[in-house]
Design a protein around this motif. Structure first.
Motif, PDB file in Angstrom:
ATOM      1  N   TRP A  79       0.843  -1.196   0.000  1.00  0.00           N
ATOM      2  CA  TRP A  79       0.000   0.000   0.000  1.00  0.00           C
ATOM      3  C   TRP A  79       0.885   1.255   0.000  1.00  0.00           C
ATOM      4  O   TRP A  79       0.710   2.166  -0.800  1.00  0.00           O
ATOM      5  N   ALA A  89      -5.132   3.128   4.718  1.00  0.00           N
ATOM      6  CA  ALA A  89      -4.714   1.913   5.428  1.00  0.00           C
ATOM      7  C   ALA A  89      -4.662   2.222   6.919  1.00  0.00           C
ATOM      8  O   ALA A  89      -4.606   3.381   7.310  1.00  0.00           O
ATOM      9  N   LEU A 137      -6.208  -4.777   0.982  1.00  0.00           N
ATOM     10  CA  LEU A 137      -6.109  -3.596   0.127  1.00  0.00           C
ATOM     11  C   LEU A 137      -7.483  -3.109  -0.322  1.00  0.00           C
ATOM     12  O   LEU A 137      -7.734  -1.902  -0.379  1.00  0.00           O
TER      13      LEU A 137
END
Length: 181
Positions: free
Chosen positions: A50, A111, A102
């Motif tokens: 990420w 995140a 994700l």
């Protein structure tokens, strides 16, 4: 003397149980514990991907892992093709959890703010250590495979995975575990 007679008669039976080989269940549980440990790393890997913008799928890394596993397999008493298939399943299960994480983060726009663990410095060495454990445990499992392997594996997964996502990942990680070699 009469009170010791039953003890003397049953002692050989008790001692036989102490020297027997491990049950297929214990071999399976050890293997699943290591599979679980490998799956535990998926979120940390997903966080790295990420942050870096890297895709989940990294074919060159996957080829590197499979090649390494095949080279080490014989040392652990595992057929290299068996090891490649088993680790291919581990990779796919891990990617399943990464894609899921994700997707959740994309849906909310960020995140989690949890501590990041460096992929190259910490996570990959941890995965490499687990690779050796998994090869050793796969060899032990194969030597003492349960008679009704698929049912035994399915039951073991059902007993350990409360989260549907984790259960699915365990199913994927063991997809070829009972395949005849």
């Amino acid at each position: 003397m009469r009170t010791f007679l039953p003890v003397l008669l049953f002692t050989p039976l008790l001692l036989t149980g102490c020297t027997s080989t491990p049950s297929p269940d214990s071999e399976l549980q050890r293997l699943l514990n290591s599979v679980d440990q490998r799956l535990d790393i998926a979120q940390a890997v997903a966080l790295n991907k990420w942050d870096s913008g890297q895709p989940v799928q990294d074919l060159s890394r996957e080829v590197q892992i499979i090649t390494n596993v095949q080279a080490q397999a014989v040392r652990f008493g595992v057929d290299p093709r068996r090891a490649a298939i088993f680790f291919g399943d581990q990779i796919e299960a891990n990617k399943l959890l990464q894609y899921s994480a994700l997707s959740k983060w994309h849906a909310v726009g960020s995140a989690p703010g949890t501590h990041r663990v460096d992929l190259a410095m910490h996570l990959r060495p941890q995965l490499d250590r687990l690779q050796r454990s998994l090869l050793s445990e796969l060899a032990a499992f194969d030597r003492n495979r349960p008679e009704d392997c698929q049912r035994t594996v399915a039951q073991a997964i059902g007993q350990r995975a409360n989260d549907p996502q984790r259960a699915l990942a365990l199913v994927r990680a063991t997809a070829h575990l009972c395949a005849v070699q």
